[in-house]
Write a protein that holds these residues in place. Sequence first.
Motif, PDB file in Angstrom:
ATOM      1  N   GLU A 192       0.866  -1.168   0.000  1.00  0.00           N
ATOM      2  CA  GLU A 192       0.000   0.000   0.000  1.00  0.00           C
ATOM      3  C   GLU A 192       0.906   1.222   0.000  1.00  0.00           C
TER       4      GLU A 192
ATOM      5  N   ASN B  98      -6.772  -5.222   9.095  1.00  0.00           N
ATOM      6  CA  ASN B  98      -6.874  -5.404   7.653  1.00  0.00           C
ATOM      7  C   ASN B  98      -5.683  -6.194   7.137  1.00  0.00           C
ATOM      8  N   LEU B  99      -5.954  -7.125   6.247  1.00  0.00           N
ATOM      9  CA  LEU B  99      -4.907  -7.865   5.563  1.00  0.00           C
ATOM     10  C   LEU B  99      -4.596  -7.145   4.264  1.00  0.00           C
ATOM     11  N   LYS B 100      -3.475  -6.451   4.213  1.00  0.00           N
ATOM     12  CA  LYS B 100      -3.112  -5.699   3.017  1.00  0.00           C
ATOM     13  C   LYS B 100      -2.617  -6.607   1.904  1.00  0.00           C
TER      14      LYS B 100
ATOM     15  N   SER C 205      -2.815 -10.060  -0.504  1.00  0.00           N
ATOM     16  CA  SER C 205      -3.894 -10.837  -1.118  1.00  0.00           C
ATOM     17  C   SER C 205      -3.868 -12.269  -0.602  1.00  0.00           C
ATOM     18  N   ARG C 206      -4.959 -12.996  -0.833  1.00  0.00           N
ATOM     19  CA  ARG C 206      -4.991 -14.416  -0.466  1.00  0.00           C
ATOM     20  C   ARG C 206      -3.900 -15.182  -1.209  1.00  0.00           C
TER      21      ARG C 206
ATOM     22  N   PRO D 118     -14.161 -13.078   8.483  1.00  0.00           N
ATOM     23  CA  PRO D 118     -13.593 -12.253   7.417  1.00  0.00           C
ATOM     24  C   PRO D 118     -14.654 -11.375   6.772  1.00  0.00           C
TER      25      PRO D 118
ATOM     26  N   GLY E 240     -14.194  -9.061   3.502  1.00  0.00           N
ATOM     27  CA  GLY E 240     -13.274  -8.506   2.531  1.00  0.00           C
ATOM     28  C   GLY E 240     -11.853  -8.723   3.018  1.00  0.00           C
ATOM     29  N   LYS E 241     -11.072  -7.642   3.079  1.00  0.00           N
ATOM     30  CA  LYS E 241      -9.704  -7.745   3.578  1.00  0.00           C
ATOM     31  C   LYS E 241      -9.627  -7.617   5.093  1.00  0.00           C
ATOM     32  N   GLN E 242     -10.729  -7.259   5.722  1.00  0.00           N
ATOM     33  CA  GLN E 242     -10.722  -7.129   7.176  1.00  0.00           C
ATOM     34  C   GLN E 242     -10.972  -8.482   7.840  1.00  0.00           C
TER      35      GLN E 242
END
Length: 262
Positions: free
Chosen positions: A137, A212-214, A216-217, A246, A248-250
């Motif tokens: 980010e 938040n997971l910045k 990606s999977r 989960p 989204g990214k949160q």
Amino acid sequence: MHAEPACETSLSTPPSARWPVVPLQPAVREAAPRQPATRCSTCSLRAVCMPADLTSTELQQLDTVVLTTRNVHRGETLFRAHDAFQSLYAVRTGSFKTVVMHRDGREQVTGFQIPGEPLGLDGVCSGTHSCDAIALEDSTVCIMPFGQLETFCRESRRMQRHLYQLMSGEIVRESSLVMLLGTMTAEQRLAAFLLDLAARFQARGYSGAQFNLKMSREEIGCFLGMKLETVSRMFSRFQREGLVEPNGKQIRIVDLEGLARV
């Protein structure tokens, strides 16, 4: 359960065997625009990335070492493999991933860094970086020219000990990653990853239960040695079992103890 590496690479062998280094001339890339750094002596993250027992005189000296910061936009690199090593960095805002590229273009994610954590220690050994550091980010790093940092460490045993601890921490992290990938099931790997992130966020004064997971999977899978489908399936399983929620990214950790028992 055997690992099913997303990047089709075995992490049970030494790094030198997995990722052969192609001899290249050290590159010095053009530096991105820099700006004056927030003084370490007044920074809210100082207790996380610097020794807590520095004297006022040592803090003043440290302020003369960390003079600039650098903004790194999402997707941009802070440094690349084979770049000449010049500085250590501390993540001030945002987050990064470190990546090793295979000769055929596939990438192996080797770590994720959040505010207060160091970048660039890989360059101390050979004088060149061995991985790419890519912003997940829009981020900011504090720049510590290594030559000036070495001089400061010779004058401050506290700072010298802190630098040794950072290097030791990298060794421990690498060993833990090898154990995680070599001995744990897919469920245990993802649970350990989430618990580790939670603890790191909490140590920085953020929520350890919701973050938040910045990444990606797919990036998580490439770090944990799992296919994207497996990562998604494990998240769905944890949600069904009431361990995480989960959105989204949160990610919200609903049952910390249950996640630790996986």
